[in-house]
Motif scaffolding. Structure first.
Motif, PDB file in Angstrom:
ATOM      1  N   ASP A  81       0.901  -1.277  -0.164  1.00 29.91           N
ATOM      2  CA  ASP A  81      -0.063  -0.045  -0.043  1.00 29.91           C
ATOM      3  C   ASP A  81       0.928   1.107   0.036  1.00 29.91           C
ATOM      4  OD1 ASP A  81      -2.247  -1.940   0.198  1.00 29.91           O
ATOM      5  OD2 ASP A  81      -1.807  -1.587   2.630  1.00 29.91           O
ATOM      6  N   PHE A  82       1.875   1.164   0.854  1.00 26.81           N
ATOM      7  CA  PHE A  82       2.784   2.358   1.044  1.00 26.81           C
ATOM      8  C   PHE A  82       3.540   2.760  -0.452  1.00 26.81           C
ATOM      9  CE2 PHE A  82       6.876   4.390   1.426  1.00 26.81           C
ATOM     10  CZ  PHE A  82       6.470   5.705   2.156  1.00 26.81           C
ATOM     11  N   GLU A  83       3.925   1.435  -0.902  1.00 23.71           N
ATOM     12  CA  GLU A  83       4.772   1.778  -2.411  1.00 23.71           C
ATOM     13  C   GLU A  83       3.815   2.467  -3.121  1.00 23.71           C
ATOM     14  OE1 GLU A  83       7.959   1.397  -3.120  1.00 23.71           O
ATOM     15  OE2 GLU A  83       8.083   0.954  -1.144  1.00 23.71           O
ATOM     16  N   ALA A 108      -4.970   9.093  -8.639  1.00 28.06           N
ATOM     17  CA  ALA A 108      -4.452  10.124  -8.006  1.00 28.06           C
ATOM     18  C   ALA A 108      -4.703   9.965  -6.432  1.00 28.06           C
ATOM     19  CB  ALA A 108      -5.100  11.325  -8.372  1.00 28.06           C
ATOM     20  N   LEU A 109      -3.532  10.495  -5.897  1.00 29.29           N
ATOM     21  CA  LEU A 109      -3.834  10.675  -4.333  1.00 29.29           C
ATOM     22  C   LEU A 109      -4.822  11.841  -3.760  1.00 29.29           C
ATOM     23  CD1 LEU A 109      -0.194  10.910  -2.851  1.00 29.29           C
ATOM     24  CD2 LEU A 109      -1.923   9.038  -2.611  1.00 29.29           C
ATOM     25  N   THR A 110      -5.592  11.482  -2.878  1.00 29.28           N
ATOM     26  CA  THR A 110      -6.645  12.493  -2.333  1.00 29.28           C
ATOM     27  C   THR A 110      -5.778  13.211  -1.213  1.00 29.28           C
ATOM     28  OG1 THR A 110      -7.250  10.927  -0.531  1.00 29.28           O
ATOM     29  CG2 THR A 110      -8.562  11.038  -2.617  1.00 29.28           C
ATOM     30  N   ARG A 111      -6.539  14.452  -0.656  1.00 24.76           N
ATOM     31  CA  ARG A 111      -5.741  15.010   0.429  1.00 24.76           C
ATOM     32  C   ARG A 111      -5.491  14.011   1.520  1.00 24.76           C
ATOM     33  NH1 ARG A 111      -2.204  18.011   1.314  1.00 24.76           N
ATOM     34  NH2 ARG A 111      -2.942  19.048  -0.481  1.00 24.76           N
ATOM     35  N   LEU A 125      -8.019   7.125   0.013  1.00 24.29           N
ATOM     36  CA  LEU A 125      -6.704   7.689   0.093  1.00 24.29           C
ATOM     37  C   LEU A 125      -6.334   7.961  -1.456  1.00 24.29           C
ATOM     38  CD1 LEU A 125      -5.237   5.011   2.416  1.00 24.29           C
ATOM     39  CD2 LEU A 125      -5.630   7.307   2.796  1.00 24.29           C
ATOM     40  N   VAL A 126      -6.894   7.235  -2.519  1.00 27.50           N
ATOM     41  CA  VAL A 126      -6.785   7.400  -3.988  1.00 27.50           C
ATOM     42  C   VAL A 126      -8.256   7.736  -4.410  1.00 27.50           C
ATOM     43  CG1 VAL A 126      -4.572   6.460  -3.877  1.00 27.50           C
ATOM     44  CG2 VAL A 126      -6.699   5.122  -4.666  1.00 27.50           C
ATOM     45  N   GLN A 127      -8.206   8.177  -5.776  1.00 28.63           N
ATOM     46  CA  GLN A 127      -9.176   8.306  -6.492  1.00 28.63           C
ATOM     47  C   GLN A 127      -8.852   7.844  -7.973  1.00 28.63           C
ATOM     48  OE1 GLN A 127     -10.396  12.465  -7.074  1.00 28.63           O
ATOM     49  NE2 GLN A 127     -12.376  11.759  -8.424  1.00 28.63           N
ATOM     50  N   GLY A 133      -8.247  -0.316  -5.236  1.00 32.39           N
ATOM     51  CA  GLY A 133      -9.550  -0.704  -4.747  1.00 32.39           C
ATOM     52  C   GLY A 133      -9.700  -0.452  -3.533  1.00 32.39           C
ATOM     53  N   ARG A 134      -8.897  -1.049  -2.781  1.00 33.23           N
ATOM     54  CA  ARG A 134      -8.820  -0.847  -1.177  1.00 33.23           C
ATOM     55  C   ARG A 134      -8.548   0.532  -0.578  1.00 33.23           C
ATOM     56  NH1 ARG A 134      -6.008  -5.526  -1.365  1.00 33.23           N
ATOM     57  NH2 ARG A 134      -4.417  -4.629  -0.608  1.00 33.23           N
ATOM     58  N   LEU A 135      -7.548   1.032  -1.282  1.00 31.90           N
ATOM     59  CA  LEU A 135      -7.045   2.417  -1.138  1.00 31.90           C
ATOM     60  C   LEU A 135      -8.004   3.312  -1.472  1.00 31.90           C
ATOM     61  CD1 LEU A 135      -3.134   2.331  -2.397  1.00 31.90           C
ATOM     62  CD2 LEU A 135      -4.022   2.191  -0.010  1.00 31.90           C
TER      63      LEU A 135
END
Length: 131
Positions: A42-44, A105-108, A89-91, A82-84
């Motif tokens: 996830d972090f990667e 993309a990362l969310t805030r 955490l992402v869109q 999908g989990r993120l």
């Protein structure tokens, strides 16, 4: 069957050492990030997105480009994203030019969590890979 030469044995030993360091390091990263709801993979993905190096216009990245950098199958990466996404955490969005392509993309929230846990991950790397 021919016996392994000394060079082959050393090469195999080095390979097994690399695999061992990788496995131990991933486990340590998992332990460090678990309280934050993340694993090493996830972090990667968050780290790749946060770095912006694969991003289009500095904001989003194609899933295929991420797949080229992480050691996951395409389906495993899709499930991880999908989990993120479910965690906010992402869109994900479909690429308008190529409907088969997907942008991430990362969310805030994802950017904030990445900034919070990045020092933990880097500390594990420093400890595990110190030479």
């Amino acid at each position: 069957m021919a016996a392994n030469t000394a060079d082959e044995v050393r090469l195999e030993d080095r390979w097994r050492d690399i695999l061992s360091v990788h496995a131990r390091t991933m486990c340590e990263i998992d332990r460090a990030l678990h309280p934050h709801g993340l694993g090493a993979s996830d972090f990667e993905v968050l780290d790749i997105l946060a770095s912006g190096e694969l991003s289009h216009a500095g904001e989003q990245c194609r899933v295929q480009n991420i797949a080229d950098r992480v050691h996951l199958s395409q389906s495993a990466l899709s499930r991880l994203i999908g989990r993120l996404e479910k965690d906010g955490l992402v869109q994900r969005t479909v690429c308008a030019e190529d409907r088969r392509g997907v942008w991430v993309a990362l969310t805030r929230k994802g950017r904030d969590l990445h900034a919070e846990v990045r020092p933990l991950q880097r500390a594990v790397l420093a400890r595990m890979l110190a030479g």
